[in-house]
Design a protein around this motif. Sequence first.
Motif, PDB file in Angstrom:
ATOM      1  N   CYS A  96       0.845  -1.199   0.000  1.00 31.71           N
ATOM      2  CA  CYS A  96       0.000   0.000   0.000  1.00 31.71           C
ATOM      3  C   CYS A  96       0.876   1.243   0.000  1.00 31.71           C
ATOM      4  CB  CYS A  96      -0.945  -0.005   1.198  1.00 31.71           C
ATOM      5  SG  CYS A  96      -0.128  -0.039   2.809  1.00 31.71           S
ATOM      6  N   PRO A  97       0.295   2.400  -0.349  1.00 34.86           N
ATOM      7  CA  PRO A  97       1.046   3.653  -0.311  1.00 34.86           C
ATOM      8  C   PRO A  97       1.360   4.061   1.131  1.00 34.86           C
ATOM      9  CG  PRO A  97      -1.118   3.956  -1.351  1.00 34.86           C
ATOM     10  CD  PRO A  97      -1.053   2.565  -0.852  1.00 34.86           C
ATOM     11  N   THR A  98       2.467   4.763   1.321  1.00 31.20           N
ATOM     12  CA  THR A  98       2.787   5.314   2.640  1.00 31.20           C
ATOM     13  C   THR A  98       2.724   6.833   2.555  1.00 31.20           C
ATOM     14  OG1 THR A  98       5.168   5.156   2.240  1.00 31.20           O
ATOM     15  CG2 THR A  98       4.148   3.327   3.409  1.00 31.20           C
ATOM     16  N   THR A  99       3.833   7.490   2.235  1.00 30.47           N
ATOM     17  CA  THR A  99       3.840   8.944   2.114  1.00 30.47           C
ATOM     18  C   THR A  99       4.434   9.333   0.771  1.00 30.47           C
ATOM     19  OG1 THR A  99       6.004   9.065   3.168  1.00 30.47           O
ATOM     20  CG2 THR A  99       4.089   9.323   4.591  1.00 30.47           C
ATOM     21  N   GLY A 100       3.906  10.383   0.176  1.00 27.52           N
ATOM     22  CA  GLY A 100       4.426  10.836  -1.110  1.00 27.52           C
ATOM     23  C   GLY A 100       4.383   9.730  -2.140  1.00 27.52           C
ATOM     24  N   ALA A 101       5.534   9.462  -2.754  1.00 30.67           N
ATOM     25  CA  ALA A 101       5.631   8.414  -3.775  1.00 30.67           C
ATOM     26  C   ALA A 101       6.031   7.065  -3.171  1.00 30.67           C
ATOM     27  CB  ALA A 101       6.645   8.820  -4.835  1.00 30.67           C
ATOM     28  N   GLU A 131      10.386   4.558  -2.234  1.00 25.03           N
ATOM     29  CA  GLU A 131       9.920   4.822  -3.602  1.00 25.03           C
ATOM     30  C   GLU A 131      10.033   3.603  -4.496  1.00 25.03           C
ATOM     31  OE1 GLU A 131      11.546   8.248  -5.559  1.00 25.03           O
ATOM     32  OE2 GLU A 131      11.085   9.542  -3.855  1.00 25.03           O
ATOM     33  N   ARG A 132      11.008   2.745  -4.221  1.00 29.42           N
ATOM     34  CA  ARG A 132      11.237   1.560  -5.066  1.00 29.42           C
ATOM     35  C   ARG A 132      10.949   0.256  -4.325  1.00 29.42           C
ATOM     36  NH1 ARG A 132      16.182   2.563  -8.893  1.00 29.42           N
ATOM     37  NH2 ARG A 132      16.260   0.341  -8.541  1.00 29.42           N
ATOM     38  N   ALA A 133      10.097   0.325  -3.296  1.00 25.28           N
ATOM     39  CA  ALA A 133       9.764  -0.883  -2.530  1.00 25.28           C
ATOM     40  C   ALA A 133       9.037  -1.884  -3.413  1.00 25.28           C
ATOM     41  CB  ALA A 133       8.898  -0.519  -1.325  1.00 25.28           C
ATOM     42  N   LEU A 134       9.395  -3.134  -3.263  1.00 20.86           N
ATOM     43  CA  LEU A 134       8.734  -4.197  -4.020  1.00 20.86           C
ATOM     44  C   LEU A 134       7.349  -4.475  -3.437  1.00 20.86           C
ATOM     45  CD1 LEU A 134      11.720  -6.694  -4.222  1.00 20.86           C
ATOM     46  CD2 LEU A 134      10.842  -5.255  -6.078  1.00 20.86           C
TER      47      LEU A 134
END
Length: 152
Positions: A96-101, A131-134
């Motif tokens: 899921c999204p966290t903060t920003g991108a 930003e690049r988390a799998l």
Amino acid sequence: MPRRLALIAVAAVGLSACSAKLPADVDEAALTQAIGRSVGSPSTCVIVADAEGRTVWRGGGYITCSRNLPSCDGAQTNAETVLKAGLGKPARFTSCPTTGANTVGWAVGPVPSGEGKPPRNLTYVAVMEGERALPGLEIKERLERAFRKAGF
């Protein structure tokens, strides 16, 4: 004073004998390398625990593993909490999204046993944020391959 030091040394040896460890036929250096190559980044935490929840291996620093991150179901949690909730249960994964991108990916489940290997009754949790988390599913698949390479 020497007697006190001797008692402390005996107690320390006794405690270390009871601490959870990787199975003897699993190469810790190979495990570290395989996981580092498959999901390694400064924002990744991987913990393997025995059936009682005792850590047998950790990849990622204490701060990385203890950070509160979105659980993807509306709460905040950390790797230790997710691991304890997943002990002995089927694999689960989410993102899921966290903060920003940034996004967060979670994977938790049983450490697979390779062909001809006995069941280990170990559970893993992995979390990656940035930003690049799998995605969680990709983390799960990569970790399971890394576990096999290390001798599980």
